[in-house]
Motif scaffolding. Structure first.
Motif, PDB file in Angstrom:
ATOM      1  N   PRO A  18       0.804  -1.234   0.000  1.00 32.29           N
ATOM      2  CA  PRO A  18       0.000   0.000   0.000  1.00 32.29           C
ATOM      3  C   PRO A  18       0.835   1.282   0.000  1.00 32.29           C
ATOM      4  CG  PRO A  18      -0.831  -1.552   1.621  1.00 32.29           C
ATOM      5  CD  PRO A  18       0.481  -2.092   1.139  1.00 32.29           C
ATOM      6  N   LYS A  19       2.097   1.207   0.416  1.00 31.01           N
ATOM      7  CA  LYS A  19       2.978   2.380   0.415  1.00 31.01           C
ATOM      8  C   LYS A  19       3.631   2.582  -0.946  1.00 31.01           C
ATOM      9  CE  LYS A  19       4.000   1.421   5.216  1.00 31.01           C
ATOM     10  NZ  LYS A  19       4.958   0.827   6.121  1.00 31.01           N
ATOM     11  N   GLY A  20       3.625   1.546  -1.782  1.00 29.37           N
ATOM     12  CA  GLY A  20       4.161   1.642  -3.134  1.00 29.37           C
ATOM     13  C   GLY A  20       5.344   0.737  -3.390  1.00 29.37           C
ATOM     14  N   VAL A  21       5.289   0.085  -4.549  1.00 32.06           N
ATOM     15  CA  VAL A  21       6.371  -0.754  -5.056  1.00 32.06           C
ATOM     16  C   VAL A  21       6.535  -0.414  -6.534  1.00 32.06           C
ATOM     17  CG1 VAL A  21       5.889  -2.586  -3.377  1.00 32.06           C
ATOM     18  CG2 VAL A  21       4.834  -2.699  -5.642  1.00 32.06           C
ATOM     19  N   PHE A  22       7.629  -0.867  -7.127  1.00 32.36           N
ATOM     20  CA  PHE A  22       7.887  -0.600  -8.535  1.00 32.36           C
ATOM     21  C   PHE A  22       7.448  -1.783  -9.395  1.00 32.36           C
ATOM     22  CE2 PHE A  22      11.071   1.938  -6.295  1.00 32.36           C
ATOM     23  CZ  PHE A  22      10.933   3.176  -6.924  1.00 32.36           C
ATOM     24  N   LEU A  23       6.566  -1.539 -10.336  1.00 35.43           N
ATOM     25  CA  LEU A  23       6.187  -2.524 -11.341  1.00 35.43           C
ATOM     26  C   LEU A  23       6.923  -2.141 -12.623  1.00 35.43           C
ATOM     27  CD1 LEU A  23       4.326  -4.806 -12.497  1.00 35.43           C
ATOM     28  CD2 LEU A  23       2.739  -2.970 -13.097  1.00 35.43           C
ATOM     29  N   THR A  24       7.741  -3.048 -13.115  1.00 34.57           N
ATOM     30  CA  THR A  24       8.572  -2.766 -14.285  1.00 34.57           C
ATOM     31  C   THR A  24       8.250  -3.757 -15.384  1.00 34.57           C
ATOM     32  OG1 THR A  24      10.309  -1.969 -12.807  1.00 34.57           O
ATOM     33  CG2 THR A  24      10.961  -2.458 -15.075  1.00 34.57           C
ATOM     34  N   THR A  25       8.232  -3.259 -16.615  1.00 30.90           N
ATOM     35  CA  THR A  25       8.052  -4.126 -17.767  1.00 30.90           C
ATOM     36  C   THR A  25       8.909  -3.609 -18.911  1.00 30.90           C
ATOM     37  OG1 THR A  25       6.424  -5.338 -19.089  1.00 30.90           O
ATOM     38  CG2 THR A  25       6.011  -2.976 -18.732  1.00 30.90           C
ATOM     39  N   LYS A  26       8.972  -4.406 -19.964  1.00 32.91           N
ATOM     40  CA  LYS A  26       9.830  -4.075 -21.102  1.00 32.91           C
ATOM     41  C   LYS A  26       9.190  -4.612 -22.367  1.00 32.91           C
ATOM     42  CE  LYS A  26      14.556  -4.871 -22.761  1.00 32.91           C
ATOM     43  NZ  LYS A  26      15.851  -5.513 -22.418  1.00 32.91           N
ATOM     44  N   SER A  27       9.198  -3.772 -23.407  1.00 33.70           N
ATOM     45  CA  SER A  27       8.698  -4.187 -24.708  1.00 33.70           C
ATOM     46  C   SER A  27       9.475  -3.451 -25.785  1.00 33.70           C
ATOM     47  CB  SER A  27       7.204  -3.874 -24.825  1.00 33.70           C
ATOM     48  OG  SER A  27       6.725  -4.181 -26.110  1.00 33.70           O
ATOM     49  N   ASP A  28       9.892  -4.175 -26.803  1.00 37.05           N
ATOM     50  CA  ASP A  28      10.651  -3.598 -27.918  1.00 37.05           C
ATOM     51  C   ASP A  28      11.822  -2.751 -27.438  1.00 37.05           C
ATOM     52  OD1 ASP A  28       9.009  -4.785 -29.872  1.00 37.05           O
ATOM     53  OD2 ASP A  28       7.573  -3.133 -29.763  1.00 37.05           O
ATOM     54  N   THR A  35       4.630   3.122 -10.207  1.00 37.63           N
ATOM     55  CA  THR A  35       4.351   2.794  -8.818  1.00 37.63           C
ATOM     56  C   THR A  35       3.043   2.031  -8.751  1.00 37.63           C
ATOM     57  OG1 THR A  35       5.511   4.752  -8.061  1.00 37.63           O
ATOM     58  CG2 THR A  35       3.961   3.761  -6.524  1.00 37.63           C
ATOM     59  N   MET A  36       3.068   0.937  -8.028  1.00 38.64           N
ATOM     60  CA  MET A  36       1.877   0.117  -7.826  1.00 38.64           C
ATOM     61  C   MET A  36       1.603   0.069  -6.323  1.00 38.64           C
ATOM     62  SD  MET A  36       1.283  -3.859  -9.007  1.00 38.64           S
ATOM     63  CE  MET A  36       2.412  -4.646  -7.842  1.00 38.64           C
ATOM     64  N   GLY A  37       0.372   0.370  -5.940  1.00 34.88           N
ATOM     65  CA  GLY A  37      -0.007   0.341  -4.533  1.00 34.88           C
ATOM     66  C   GLY A  37      -1.150  -0.606  -4.245  1.00 34.88           C
ATOM     67  N   TRP A  38      -1.670  -1.225  -5.295  1.00 33.72           N
ATOM     68  CA  TRP A  38      -2.736  -2.217  -5.160  1.00 33.72           C
ATOM     69  C   TRP A  38      -2.250  -3.509  -5.792  1.00 33.72           C
ATOM     70  CZ3 TRP A  38      -7.540   0.706  -7.552  1.00 33.72           C
ATOM     71  CH2 TRP A  38      -7.878   1.784  -6.737  1.00 33.72           C
ATOM     72  N   GLY A  39      -2.816  -4.598  -5.386  1.00 31.71           N
ATOM     73  CA  GLY A  39      -2.501  -5.883  -5.978  1.00 31.71           C
ATOM     74  C   GLY A  39      -2.785  -6.981  -4.981  1.00 31.71           C
ATOM     75  N   THR A  40      -2.522  -8.191  -5.402  1.00 30.63           N
ATOM     76  CA  THR A  40      -2.682  -9.322  -4.509  1.00 30.63           C
ATOM     77  C   THR A  40      -1.519 -10.283  -4.710  1.00 30.63           C
ATOM     78  OG1 THR A  40      -4.027 -10.535  -6.114  1.00 30.63           O
ATOM     79  CG2 THR A  40      -5.207  -9.230  -4.491  1.00 30.63           C
ATOM     80  N   MET A  51      -0.694 -10.572  -8.548  1.00 32.12           N
ATOM     81  CA  MET A  51      -1.616  -9.923  -9.468  1.00 32.12           C
ATOM     82  C   MET A  51      -1.293  -8.436  -9.465  1.00 32.12           C
ATOM     83  SD  MET A  51      -4.385  -7.854 -10.002  1.00 32.12           S
ATOM     84  CE  MET A  51      -5.223  -7.719  -8.459  1.00 32.12           C
ATOM     85  N   ALA A  52      -1.040  -7.903 -10.644  1.00 32.84           N
ATOM     86  CA  ALA A  52      -0.694  -6.489 -10.799  1.00 32.84           C
ATOM     87  C   ALA A  52      -1.774  -5.787 -11.615  1.00 32.84           C
ATOM     88  CB  ALA A  52       0.661  -6.356 -11.498  1.00 32.84           C
ATOM     89  N   PRO A  53      -2.485  -4.837 -11.017  1.00 36.68           N
ATOM     90  CA  PRO A  53      -3.480  -4.077 -11.775  1.00 36.68           C
ATOM     91  C   PRO A  53      -2.824  -2.880 -12.457  1.00 36.68           C
ATOM     92  CG  PRO A  53      -3.650  -3.550  -9.438  1.00 36.68           C
ATOM     93  CD  PRO A  53      -2.526  -4.534  -9.583  1.00 36.68           C
TER      94      PRO A  53
END
Length: 167
Positions: A18-28, A35-40, A51-53
């Motif tokens: 809930p305080k925030g984490v980093f969601l990272t992705t890569k394409s091409d 920042t992601m603060g929700w998920g399960t 689960m990353a919304p």
């Protein structure tokens, strides 16, 4: 970095999310983090799953749609607050967040999506399922309070193929 068991760090993750984490992705070749603060986090299909919304309006959504993986980097000790704030309020369409914040990326053997160094935990996730939210299936109270602009999420379910702890 050392590999650790998913279940050993699950409570830490749930406490910090809930305080925030980093969601990272890569394409091409483009790497973006948000920042992601929700998920399960849990156990589905006999697999450890995060689960990353991601809202459809986000630049990250465009990238994760074309990726098989995402990583989640978790600052357990309150570090990187300024970076989390920036990544939660600025778009990758307008900023190269990695460069702007001088974030240091590290490669991992399980995925082409890097992790963000300086965090305590890193989850490497292979996307197993995704589902767009349907506003007609959502409780009206949540729809009105969390989605006033009807900017819905896509839920990405990632099998946790590895968890790393920085030393």
């Amino acid at each position: 970095m050392e590999k650790v068991d998913f279940n050993q760090v699950l409570n830490d993750y749930n406490e910090v999310l809930p305080k925030g984490v980093f969601l990272t992705t890569k394409s091409d070749g483009e790497v973006n983090t948000m920042t992601m603060g929700w998920g399960t986090a849990g156990f589905i299909w006999n697999q450890n799953i995060l689960m990353a919304p991601v809202r459809k309006s986000r630049h990250t959504h465009q990238l994760i749609e074309n990726s098989d993986y995402f990583t989640v980097s978790v600052p357990l000790n309150g570090q990187l607050k300024k970076e989390l704030q920036f990544c939660g309020t600025k778009s990758g369409r307008d900023y190269n967040k990695i460069k702007e914040l001088d974030l240091e990326l590290a490669e991992v053997e399980e995925s082409k999506v890097p992790i963000i160094k300086g965090n305590d935990l890193h989850f490497i996730c292979k996307i197993k399922y995704q589902q767009d939210m349907l506003k007609e299936n959502l409780d009206q109270d949540i729809l009105e309070t969390k989605y006033p602009d009807k900017d819905m999420h896509t839920f990405y379910y990632g099998e946790v193929v590895a968890v790393y702890k920085e030393e």
